[in-house]
Scaffold this motif. Structure first.
Motif, short mmCIF file in Angstrom:
data_model
loop_
_atom_site.label_atom_id
_atom_site.label_comp_id
_atom_site.label_asym_id
_atom_site.label_seq_id
_atom_site.Cartn_x
_atom_site.Cartn_y
_atom_site.Cartn_z
N GLU A 119 4.83 -4.92 2.77
CA GLU A 119 3.82 -5.94 2.47
C GLU A 119 4.45 -7.24 2.00
O GLU A 119 4.05 -8.33 2.40
CB GLU A 119 2.86 -5.39 1.41
CG GLU A 119 1.53 -6.09 1.35
CD GLU A 119 0.55 -5.60 2.40
OE1 GLU A 119 -0.49 -6.28 2.56
OE2 GLU A 119 0.80 -4.58 3.05
N GLY A 127 -3.60 -4.02 5.81
CA GLY A 127 -4.00 -2.74 5.25
C GLY A 127 -4.63 -2.88 3.88
O GLY A 127 -5.53 -2.13 3.52
N ARG A 128 -4.17 -3.85 3.12
CA ARG A 128 -4.68 -4.08 1.78
C ARG A 128 -5.47 -5.39 1.73
O ARG A 128 -5.31 -6.26 2.57
CB ARG A 128 -3.53 -4.17 0.78
CG ARG A 128 -2.58 -2.99 0.79
CD ARG A 128 -1.53 -3.19 -0.28
NE ARG A 128 -0.35 -2.37 -0.04
CZ ARG A 128 0.75 -2.41 -0.78
NH1 ARG A 128 0.81 -3.25 -1.81
NH2 ARG A 128 1.77 -1.64 -0.51
N PRO A 149 -11.33 -4.24 -4.46
CA PRO A 149 -10.88 -4.13 -3.06
C PRO A 149 -11.15 -2.78 -2.42
O PRO A 149 -10.89 -2.61 -1.22
CB PRO A 149 -9.37 -4.38 -3.17
CG PRO A 149 -9.00 -3.93 -4.54
CD PRO A 149 -10.19 -4.30 -5.39
N TYR A 152 -12.75 -2.43 1.25
CA TYR A 152 -11.88 -2.88 2.34
C TYR A 152 -10.74 -1.89 2.57
O TYR A 152 -10.46 -1.48 3.69
CB TYR A 152 -11.31 -4.27 2.05
CG TYR A 152 -10.41 -4.76 3.18
CD1 TYR A 152 -10.93 -5.52 4.22
CD2 TYR A 152 -9.06 -4.43 3.23
CE1 TYR A 152 -10.13 -5.94 5.28
CE2 TYR A 152 -8.25 -4.84 4.28
CZ TYR A 152 -8.79 -5.59 5.29
OH TYR A 152 -7.98 -5.98 6.35
N GLU A 153 -10.07 -1.49 1.48
CA GLU A 153 -8.86 -0.67 1.60
C GLU A 153 -9.16 0.77 1.95
O GLU A 153 -8.28 1.49 2.45
CB GLU A 153 -8.05 -0.77 0.30
CG GLU A 153 -7.54 -2.19 0.07
CD GLU A 153 -6.84 -2.40 -1.25
OE1 GLU A 153 -6.18 -3.43 -1.40
OE2 GLU A 153 -6.97 -1.53 -2.14
N GLU A 154 -10.37 1.22 1.74
CA GLU A 154 -10.76 2.58 2.12
C GLU A 154 -11.25 2.65 3.56
O GLU A 154 -10.99 3.64 4.26
CB GLU A 154 -11.87 3.08 1.19
CG GLU A 154 -12.33 4.51 1.46
CD GLU A 154 -11.32 5.56 1.03
OE1 GLU A 154 -11.58 6.75 1.30
OE2 GLU A 154 -10.28 5.22 0.44
N PHE A 203 -5.67 2.90 1.86
CA PHE A 203 -4.66 1.96 2.30
C PHE A 203 -4.15 1.07 1.17
O PHE A 203 -3.40 0.14 1.41
CB PHE A 203 -5.20 1.08 3.43
CG PHE A 203 -5.04 1.67 4.80
CD1 PHE A 203 -4.11 1.16 5.69
CD2 PHE A 203 -5.80 2.75 5.20
CE1 PHE A 203 -3.95 1.71 6.96
CE2 PHE A 203 -5.66 3.31 6.45
CZ PHE A 203 -4.73 2.79 7.33
N SER A 204 -4.54 1.37 -0.05
CA SER A 204 -4.17 0.51 -1.18
C SER A 204 -2.74 0.71 -1.63
O SER A 204 -2.21 -0.10 -2.39
CB SER A 204 -5.09 0.80 -2.37
OG SER A 204 -4.83 2.11 -2.89
N ASN A 205 -2.12 1.80 -1.23
CA ASN A 205 -0.80 2.21 -1.69
C ASN A 205 -0.83 2.67 -3.15
O ASN A 205 0.20 2.80 -3.79
CB ASN A 205 0.24 1.08 -1.54
CG ASN A 205 1.67 1.61 -1.48
OD1 ASN A 205 1.93 2.61 -0.85
ND2 ASN A 205 2.59 0.93 -2.15
#
Length: 222
Positions: A119, A127-128, A149, A152-154, A203-205
């Motif tokens: 990133e 992704g984030r 977030p 979006y990230e899910e 997708f948040s890491n």
């Protein structure tokens, strides 16, 4: 002074590294295997990349994770930013076959610092949802204070990956529908969605794996 780098040879090695990553996953990639397949010595690889993480990031930068639009996303509107991010992620996923996309995603799950390195080295991958995008939307009055977030990230990466695996449309008309009908309403609602903090999106890491359940005799997994 050392010998100058051969750009063509380096690209060849990085191509091999990417192939091994796709075949074996992040845990399975080793300097030994990359060196063997690339017909290079391990010292040659270590002179160029100090760690497996460095090698993988370089391989992704040279391949499907590369982008012609690096850097900060700032279109002047939240809708525009969400579309720009979704297009970046779509481009990455469509630069390779669907199962390779799964392998890249899995690599980030297995090494969170790898996900951060990708990133940070290439700019937002899509992704984030960067904090800067949320902050700008709050200042413009497009999102309430406390927007999270999570939606979006899910959702974004998950549906794009599933559609990629099933050869379903992810064109701009689909992305616009996703943003307008799902992401924008969900992000606006996220500030008051629950009394407790929302979970981390896949997708948040930051999403933590669930511990395996004990077996029938109550023994915890090794």
């Amino acid at each position: 002074m050392g010998r100058p780098r051969d750009a063509g040879r380096e690209a060849e090695i990085l191509g091999v590294a990417y192939e091994v990553l796709v075949e074996r996953g992040y845990e399975g990639i080793t300097f030994e295997e990359v060196a063997r397949r690339a017909k290079a010595s391990k010292p040659t690889l270590y002179r160029r990349w100090k760690s497996k993480r460095d090698l993988v990031v370089a391989a992704l930068q040279a391949g499907p994770a590369s982008t012609e639009e690096p850097g900060v996303v700032d279109t002047g509107s939240l809708r525009g930013d969400l579309l720009a991010l979704a297009r970046r992620l779509r481009a990455t996923m469509h630069a390779t076959d669907g199962y390779s996309a799964v392998a890249l995603l899995q690599a980030g799950f297995e090494d969170r610092e790898l996900g951060d390195a990708i990133e940070h080295s290439m700019g937002p991958t899509g992704g984030r949802l960067p904090a800067a995008v949320i902050d700008a939307a709050v200042r413009r009055g497009e999102l309430p204070e406390g927007a999270d977030p999570f939606p979006y990230e899910e959702v974004t990466g998950s549906v794009l990956l599933l559609r990629r695996l099933n050869d379903l449309d992810t064109g701009d008309a689909y992305l616009e529908a996703l943003v307008d009908a799902v992401l924008l309403p969900a992000l606006r609602a996220s500030a008051t969605a629950a009394e407790q903090p929302l979970p981390a999106g896949v997708f948040s890491n930051r999403a933590a794996p669930v511990a395996a359940a004990p077996d029938s005799e109550g023994n915890s997994p090794a």
